[in-house]
Design a protein around this motif. Structure first.
Motif, PDB file in Angstrom:
ATOM      1  N   SER A 111      51.816  57.312 -95.172  1.00 39.32           N
ATOM      2  CA  SER A 111      51.582  57.109 -96.339  1.00 39.32           C
ATOM      3  C   SER A 111      50.297  56.500 -95.736  1.00 39.32           C
ATOM      4  O   SER A 111      50.118  55.607 -95.690  1.00 39.32           O
ATOM      5  N   GLN A 112      48.570  56.908 -96.162  1.00 36.52           N
ATOM      6  CA  GLN A 112      47.588  55.940 -95.833  1.00 36.52           C
ATOM      7  C   GLN A 112      47.672  55.531 -96.374  1.00 36.52           C
ATOM      8  O   GLN A 112      47.523  54.771 -97.777  1.00 36.52           O
ATOM      9  N   ARG A 126      49.811  48.334 -91.962  1.00 38.32           N
ATOM     10  CA  ARG A 126      49.572  49.633 -92.767  1.00 38.32           C
ATOM     11  C   ARG A 126      48.900  50.680 -92.011  1.00 38.32           C
ATOM     12  O   ARG A 126      48.407  50.755 -91.024  1.00 38.32           O
ATOM     13  N   LEU A 127      49.234  52.723 -91.836  1.00 38.62           N
ATOM     14  CA  LEU A 127      49.192  53.320 -91.550  1.00 38.62           C
ATOM     15  C   LEU A 127      47.367  53.783 -91.874  1.00 38.62           C
ATOM     16  O   LEU A 127      46.913  53.546 -92.792  1.00 38.62           O
ATOM     17  N   LYS A 128      46.475  53.653 -91.588  1.00 36.24           N
ATOM     18  CA  LYS A 128      44.881  54.041 -91.238  1.00 36.24           C
ATOM     19  C   LYS A 128      44.908  55.246 -91.198  1.00 36.24           C
ATOM     20  O   LYS A 128      43.920  55.695 -91.632  1.00 36.24           O
ATOM     21  N   GLN A 129      45.431  56.376 -90.233  1.00 44.12           N
ATOM     22  CA  GLN A 129      44.664  57.319 -89.997  1.00 44.12           C
ATOM     23  C   GLN A 129      46.361  58.178 -89.141  1.00 44.12           C
ATOM     24  O   GLN A 129      46.342  57.636 -87.903  1.00 44.12           O
TER      25      GLN A 129
END
Length: 415
Positions: A111-112, A126-129
């Motif tokens: 989940s971006q 956190r996921l950026k891409q």
């Protein structure tokens, strides 16, 4: 009714047995991870959940367990971000598979931009891409003909069977100007920004023998190939595949040739929507501190996966195939050998089974997509039978009270 019933003492006894069993589980139970590698017997597990986990001794099974086989049925690969803990104090005999072995602490969907916490630390991410088929796209200013050649170089994508590798040669760095034949091309690669045609001699000064080589000249935009059957001169073109003479499937693509390496930019992209080279770009930071971007990717083809080690801990952040997908597709055959009781047996384990032996319970928690290792969750329940007995006694007593009440409510027939 309860106060007057003779069953009330049984209800109280059942409740007391249940809480006594629960107290035993809280104070005396063990939890941990059993790490198994194909063909290697293990009799201890890594304890988890204790206050002084780093200082705790390995838990003892009381019997040997060995992973005999691990098979995975067809599954659709899905990826997740994982926080894993490396087991530095684990048994040295199993470090041949994972150095050191690690177990899953937490898993997160892709989940971006959703902020996640890394276990009990001050670090967040956190996921950026997410890139299904990751690659870098190299760009350079369009006015490169007017840029002074301060740090000239060339970036190549080398292609060999089953492998691609990006390398950069630099004429201003003596150790980077030349690439020896370490990729199976059968020749060396050299880069110069400028060079007179007469200077392109393929004689190796160390041996005095003729040497196969490919020479790139950046300013003239030329590629010179020198091989046993002669030489050839080609124009230097971007994104064109140059095959090695006599080896059509082996060669290189020129990504960029530039006068100054400081102006070269590499932007991450996905070459396709297929899961060919999955990479997750994540932002990590410590509360109150600055952030950094990291690239995370799974183990593949003998390549160690990309991970980010949490400072001051044994935790790592990485990207891997969903552990639930793997466990649901796995079937393990394990053997248990108990020399004390002279017992040897084989048992099948999958995602839905809980195996019990010698007071220990085991269930498959994660496994290797390559079929080499598996982790089992291990726990004990010393108060289990107390709790079950207490529940049975309490339910039976309540049933007795209910029947006693119904009997009293029945009307008495008068003659």
């Amino acid at each position: 009714m309860l106060r007057r019933s003779p069953f009330r003492w049984l209800v109280l006894a059942g409740i007391m047995l249940f809480f006594a069993g629960s107290l035993l589980d809280i104070t005396l139970s063990q939890k941990g991870i059993l790490h198994l590698v194909l063909g290697m017997a293990v009799n201890e597990f890594h304890q988890t959940g204790s206050p002084n986990e780093k200082d705790s001794l390995p838990g003892q099974l009381g019997f040997d367990v060995q992973l005999d086989s691990l098979q995975l049925s067809d599954y659709e690969p899905k990826y997740e971000l994982q926080v894993r803990e490396t087991d530095q104090g684990f048994s040295k005999q199993i470090h041949t598979s994972i150095l050191p072995p690690a177990h899953l602490v937490a898993a997160f969907p892709l989940s971006q931009m959703k902020i996640r916490k890394i276990a009990d630390t001050e670090y967040r991410f956190r996921l950026k891409q997410f890139y299904p088929d990751f690659a870098f796209q190299y760009t350079y200013p369009e006015n490169q003909d007017t840029i002074p050649p301060r740090a000239p170089g060339i970036t190549l994508n080398l292609v060999t069977p089953g492998k691609e590798e990006v390398v950069t040669l630099r004429s201003d760095k003596p150790n980077l100007r030349k690439l020896e034949d370490v990729v199976g091309f059968g020749c060396t690669l050299e880069f110069y920004w400028t060079m007179a045609r007469d200077s392109l001699n393929r004689i190796n000064p160390d041996s005095g023998k003729s040497q196969n080589k490919i020479v790139f000249v950046g300013k003239d935009k030329k590629v010179f190939l020198f091989f046993d059957d002669g030489s050839d001169s080609l124009s230097l073109e971007y994104n064109r595949f140059y095959a090695i003479p006599g080896k059509d499937s082996i060669g290189f693509t020129i990504l960029q040739s530039f006068p100054d390496a400081r102006l070269l930019k590499a932007e991450p992209i996905s070459k396709s929507g297929k899961l060919l080279n999955p990479v997750a770009e994540a932002e990590v930071w410590k509360l109150g501190g600055g952030s950094q971007n990291v690239y995370l990717y799974p183990d593949a083809g003998g390549r160690h996966g990309g991970e980010w080690r949490v400072p001051g801990t044994d935790l790592v952040l990485t990207c891997a195939i969903s552990h639930e997908e793997l466990v649901n597709a796995a079937k393990c055959m394990i053997s248990i050998t108990d020399s004390l009781h002279q017992v040897k047996m084989s048992k099948m384990a999958n995602a839905s089974q809980v195996l019990s032996y010698g007071g220990k319970k085991l269930t498959l928690s994660e496994c290797d997509p390559g079929g080499i290792w598996a982790n089992f969750r291990v726990w004990t329940e010393p108060g289990y039978y107390f709790r079950i007995t207490g529940i049975v006694i309490a339910l039976a007593a309540f049933l007795g009270i209910l029947l006693q009440g119904l009997k009293k409510r029945q009307p008495v027939l008068q003659s």
